[in-house]
Scaffold this motif. Structure first.
Motif, short mmCIF file in Angstrom:
data_model
loop_
_atom_site.label_atom_id
_atom_site.label_comp_id
_atom_site.label_asym_id
_atom_site.label_seq_id
_atom_site.Cartn_x
_atom_site.Cartn_y
_atom_site.Cartn_z
N GLU A 21 0.84 -1.20 0.00
CA GLU A 21 0.00 0.00 0.00
C GLU A 21 0.87 1.25 0.00
OE1 GLU A 21 -2.36 -0.88 3.46
OE2 GLU A 21 -3.94 -1.82 2.27
N ALA A 22 1.94 1.25 0.78
CA ALA A 22 2.83 2.40 0.86
C ALA A 22 3.63 2.62 -0.42
CB ALA A 22 3.79 2.23 2.04
N SER A 23 3.78 1.57 -1.22
CA SER A 23 4.57 1.68 -2.46
C SER A 23 3.87 2.52 -3.52
CB SER A 23 4.87 0.29 -3.03
OG SER A 23 3.73 -0.26 -3.70
N GLY A 24 2.55 2.64 -3.41
CA GLY A 24 1.79 3.40 -4.40
C GLY A 24 1.52 2.64 -5.68
N GLN A 25 1.99 1.42 -5.77
CA GLN A 25 1.77 0.62 -6.98
C GLN A 25 0.42 -0.10 -6.89
OE1 GLN A 25 4.93 -1.50 -8.82
NE2 GLN A 25 6.44 -0.67 -7.40
N GLU A 26 -0.13 -0.40 -8.07
CA GLU A 26 -1.36 -1.17 -8.10
C GLU A 26 -1.05 -2.62 -7.80
OE1 GLU A 26 -4.06 -0.82 -11.36
OE2 GLU A 26 -3.50 1.27 -11.71
N PHE A 27 -1.94 -3.26 -7.07
CA PHE A 27 -1.76 -4.67 -6.77
C PHE A 27 -3.11 -5.31 -6.48
CE2 PHE A 27 -1.41 -2.38 -2.80
CZ PHE A 27 -2.14 -3.14 -1.89
N GLU A 28 -3.12 -6.61 -6.56
CA GLU A 28 -4.33 -7.40 -6.30
C GLU A 28 -4.10 -8.21 -5.03
OE1 GLU A 28 -6.90 -11.03 -8.38
OE2 GLU A 28 -5.16 -10.21 -9.41
N VAL A 29 -5.11 -8.21 -4.16
CA VAL A 29 -5.05 -8.99 -2.93
C VAL A 29 -5.83 -10.28 -3.15
CG1 VAL A 29 -5.67 -9.09 -0.48
CG2 VAL A 29 -4.90 -6.93 -1.49
N ILE A 30 -5.17 -11.40 -2.92
CA ILE A 30 -5.83 -12.69 -3.03
C ILE A 30 -5.85 -13.32 -1.64
CG2 ILE A 30 -5.76 -15.00 -4.05
CD1 ILE A 30 -4.20 -13.56 -6.41
N LYS A 31 -7.03 -13.38 -1.06
CA LYS A 31 -7.19 -14.00 0.25
C LYS A 31 -7.34 -15.50 0.02
CE LYS A 31 -9.27 -9.94 2.35
NZ LYS A 31 -10.48 -9.38 2.97
N TYR A 32 -6.20 -16.18 0.02
CA TYR A 32 -6.17 -17.57 -0.43
C TYR A 32 -6.92 -18.54 0.49
CZ TYR A 32 -2.43 -18.10 2.97
OH TYR A 32 -1.72 -18.12 4.13
N LEU A 33 -7.26 -18.11 1.70
CA LEU A 33 -8.10 -18.98 2.54
C LEU A 33 -9.56 -18.90 2.08
CD1 LEU A 33 -6.63 -18.32 6.10
CD2 LEU A 33 -6.18 -20.25 4.58
N ASP A 34 -9.96 -17.76 1.51
CA ASP A 34 -11.32 -17.59 0.98
C ASP A 34 -11.42 -18.01 -0.48
OD1 ASP A 34 -11.97 -16.45 3.44
OD2 ASP A 34 -11.66 -14.41 2.73
N GLN A 35 -10.34 -17.85 -1.23
CA GLN A 35 -10.28 -18.21 -2.65
C GLN A 35 -9.18 -19.25 -2.80
OE1 GLN A 35 -9.65 -13.75 -3.48
NE2 GLN A 35 -10.42 -14.54 -5.42
N PRO A 36 -9.48 -20.51 -2.50
CA PRO A 36 -8.42 -21.53 -2.53
C PRO A 36 -7.70 -21.59 -3.88
CG PRO A 36 -10.41 -22.41 -1.52
CD PRO A 36 -10.76 -21.06 -2.11
N LEU A 37 -6.41 -21.84 -3.81
CA LEU A 37 -5.58 -21.93 -5.01
C LEU A 37 -5.67 -23.33 -5.59
CD1 LEU A 37 -2.45 -20.09 -3.61
CD2 LEU A 37 -4.29 -19.14 -4.98
#
Length: 113
Positions: A21-37
């Motif tokens: 968040e502090a980097s200012g770059q765009e990123f995607e958060v994947i909550k892998y416990l909710d969205q299993p890989l």
């Protein structure tokens, strides 16, 4: 795009998210416990990390100790263990293109963003 495989209940994962968040770059958060890989997802992550699947396991988790520790497991069996029990996956994992790191310590994330 940068992706963080995140567990909100993990302090190291929260620190990794704060760094992104502090980097200012765009990123995607994947909550892998909710969205299993899937096994394909995990194999791709392991490949980008340049490690063996066993190195992505949280070996102090109760499920590892009770069901897997001390057994001879193939890489595919270890991947399947993580698919079935996502709590076994080290976190946070940050992927940026062809590069990935496990954010322990958190500063490692800075190397790829």
């Amino acid at each position: 795009m940068i992706k963080i495989y995140h567990n909100p209940r993990c302090s190291k994962s929260r620190q990794g998210l704060a760094l992104l968040e502090a980097s200012g770059q765009e990123f995607e958060v994947i909550k892998y416990l909710d969205q299993p890989l899937s096994s394909e997802d995990l194999k791709a992550i392991v490949s980008k990390l340049g490690i063996k699947p066993l190195d992505l396991i949280r070996k102090n988790e109760a499920i590892w100790k009770s069901d897997y520790k001390g057994k001879t497991l193939t890489d595919d069996a270890i991947i399947e263990a993580m698919v079935t029990n996502p709590k076994l996956i080290e976190r946070p994992i940050v992927v940026n293109g062809t590069q990935a790191v496990i954010g322990r310590p958190t500063e490692l994330i800075s190397d790829i963003i």
